[in-house]
Scaffold this motif. Structure first.
Motif, PDB file in Angstrom:
ATOM      1  N   ALA A   4       0.857  -1.199   0.000  1.00 27.08           N
ATOM      2  CA  ALA A   4       0.000   0.000   0.000  1.00 27.08           C
ATOM      3  C   ALA A   4       0.883   1.235   0.000  1.00 27.08           C
ATOM      4  O   ALA A   4       1.992   1.221   0.545  1.00 27.08           O
ATOM      5  CB  ALA A   4      -0.929   0.013   1.217  1.00 27.08           C
ATOM      6  N   ALA A   5       0.381   2.287  -0.647  1.00 29.19           N
ATOM      7  CA  ALA A   5       1.112   3.555  -0.710  1.00 29.19           C
ATOM      8  C   ALA A   5       0.194   4.684  -0.268  1.00 29.19           C
ATOM      9  O   ALA A   5      -0.971   4.744  -0.683  1.00 29.19           O
ATOM     10  CB  ALA A   5       1.610   3.817  -2.126  1.00 29.19           C
ATOM     11  N   GLY A  22     -10.777  11.594   4.660  1.00 24.17           N
ATOM     12  CA  GLY A  22      -9.700  11.021   5.451  1.00 24.17           C
ATOM     13  C   GLY A  22      -8.509  10.698   4.567  1.00 24.17           C
ATOM     14  O   GLY A  22      -8.385  11.215   3.458  1.00 24.17           O
ATOM     15  N   LYS A  23      -7.652   9.838   5.044  1.00 23.03           N
ATOM     16  CA  LYS A  23      -6.468   9.463   4.292  1.00 23.03           C
ATOM     17  C   LYS A  23      -6.829   8.574   3.116  1.00 23.03           C
ATOM     18  O   LYS A  23      -7.803   7.818   3.144  1.00 23.03           O
ATOM     19  CB  LYS A  23      -5.467   8.744   5.194  1.00 23.03           C
ATOM     20  N   VAL A  24      -6.036   8.666   2.056  1.00 25.83           N
ATOM     21  CA  VAL A  24      -6.250   7.890   0.835  1.00 25.83           C
ATOM     22  C   VAL A  24      -5.037   6.996   0.614  1.00 25.83           C
ATOM     23  O   VAL A  24      -3.899   7.417   0.797  1.00 25.83           O
ATOM     24  CB  VAL A  24      -6.449   8.817  -0.377  1.00 25.83           C
ATOM     25  N   GLU A  46      -3.650   0.536  -3.169  1.00 24.16           N
ATOM     26  CA  GLU A  46      -3.360  -0.826  -2.738  1.00 24.16           C
ATOM     27  C   GLU A  46      -2.890  -1.681  -3.905  1.00 24.16           C
ATOM     28  O   GLU A  46      -3.382  -1.551  -5.033  1.00 24.16           O
ATOM     29  CB  GLU A  46      -4.596  -1.451  -2.087  1.00 24.16           C
ATOM     30  N   PHE A  47      -1.947  -2.584  -3.621  1.00 20.55           N
ATOM     31  CA  PHE A  47      -1.338  -3.419  -4.646  1.00 20.55           C
ATOM     32  C   PHE A  47      -1.687  -4.882  -4.361  1.00 20.55           C
ATOM     33  O   PHE A  47      -1.457  -5.373  -3.257  1.00 20.55           O
ATOM     34  CB  PHE A  47       0.170  -3.249  -4.636  1.00 20.55           C
ATOM     35  N   ARG A  68      -9.715   3.888  -0.518  1.00 19.01           N
ATOM     36  CA  ARG A  68      -8.808   2.834  -0.959  1.00 19.01           C
ATOM     37  C   ARG A  68      -8.986   2.629  -2.456  1.00 19.01           C
ATOM     38  O   ARG A  68     -10.101   2.418  -2.926  1.00 19.01           O
ATOM     39  CB  ARG A  68      -9.100   1.521  -0.225  1.00 19.01           C
ATOM     40  N   TYR A  69      -7.895   2.686  -3.198  1.00 20.91           N
ATOM     41  CA  TYR A  69      -7.942   2.542  -4.646  1.00 20.91           C
ATOM     42  C   TYR A  69      -6.935   1.490  -5.085  1.00 20.91           C
ATOM     43  O   TYR A  69      -5.809   1.461  -4.576  1.00 20.91           O
ATOM     44  CB  TYR A  69      -7.595   3.861  -5.334  1.00 20.91           C
TER      45      TYR A  69
END
Length: 306
Positions: A37-38, A299-301, A304-305, A279-280
């Motif tokens: 995740a980044a 919120g935070k974004v 995801e890998f 989450r993308y």
């Protein structure tokens, strides 16, 4: 060779694309990480837009992103703290980005991921929570002190509130009405942003506040500084130069294993919620950055890998 997402020239979203990059073997004190995740941050699009040229030099094409979580797949010479297979998170090494299937981290800016902390949560700790932790370290406030937090509704603001409240610090958080529930739920006193905020803060803390942490800049910082007690510390990540003219300065970012380990432990014990709201998948990296650039995320974004 690894697939990455970044920009080919300075400009708008139209400069973004997927491309392959060749990663060198990890050097001394480095880790090669398979990214799970980044984190996505406002600084990412600002670097792409060219507004950070003086402080963040890049070589084009440049991979976006600065923080990741993942699994170690290679270690450089003289690395003893980590081994292949370890689950880690941290800041990407200079010249390497986070929106990539694999990237490099410096051991000094990486930490082990606790088993109970998700990949997504770990990926967003380096920038927002790390900045909040460092700011509170610099401010040096004792329990019972009053902190004026300007721009309390963003990622750094939410982390600062949670960490400060856990230390017994009274937080007055200035933010929009839409952020009120989150700020009050974290234990802070909410004040609406806008022209009237200074008067409301004065009413809540008539003798002045013990410190100011600014995430907005401009006139908001200037007016907030006027609410501080004499000799109260004033820090800003939005405009450190303006803060220095007001007798304060910027936040000294440490980005160390020790800081990241402590922050992750606070997530693991429930003290800190990273507030991941978007989450993308990696195939929609552009949409993830657009959500942050357009201000549509609450919120935070994360990207995801696999």
């Amino acid at each position: 060779m690894t697939t990455a997402y970044g920009f080919t020239e300075y400009g708008g979203p139209d400069t973004q694309s997927y491309f392959d990059v060749t990663l060198p073997p990890p050097g001394a004190g480095q880790l090669l990480v398979s990214v799970r995740a980044a984190g996505v941050n406002p600084a990412d699009w600002k670097v792409r837009a060219g507004t950070r040229k003086d402080t963040v030099p890049v070589t084009l094409p440049a991979v976006l992103g600065r923080e990741v979580s993942g699994v170690v797949i290679g270690v450089g010479p003289r690395v003893t703290e980590f081994e292949v297979g370890d689950e880690v998170f941290g800041a990407t090494a200079t010249g390497f980005g986070g929106y990539a299937a694999s990237t490099l981290l410096n051991v000094s800016s990486a930490a082990h991921k606790p088993p109970t902390v998700s990949w997504a949560d770990a990926a967003v700790l380096t920038v927002a929570a790390g900045t909040a932790y460092d700011a509170l370290h610099d401010l040096g406030l004792k329990p019972g002190a009053t902190l004026l937090l300007l721009g309390a509704g963003g990622g750094v603001g939410r982390s600062t509130t949670a960490l400060a409240v856990s230390r017994g610090i009274d937080v007055i958080g200035v933010a929009s009405e839409s952020k009120r529930t989150a700020i009050e739920g974290a234990g802070a006193r909410w004040v609406a942003s806008g022209d009237a905020f200074a008067g409301e803060v004065s009413a809540l803390s008539p003798g002045g506040v013990d410190a100011v942490f600014d995430l907005v800049g401009g006139d908001t910082l200037t007016r907030g500084a006027e609410l501080a007690r004499p000799d109260a510390p004033i820090l800003s990540i939005a405009d450190p130069l303006a803060a220095s003219r007001l007798g304060g300065g910027g936040v000294e970012r440490r980005r160390t294993t020790a800081v990241f380990t402590e922050v992750a432990a606070l997530v693991a014990d429930g003290t800190l919620d990273p507030s991941v709201a978007g989450r993308y998948p990696f195939s929609r990296a552009g949409e993830a950055l657009a959500a942050v650039e357009d201000g549509h995320s609450a919120g935070k974004v994360v990207i995801e890998f696999g």
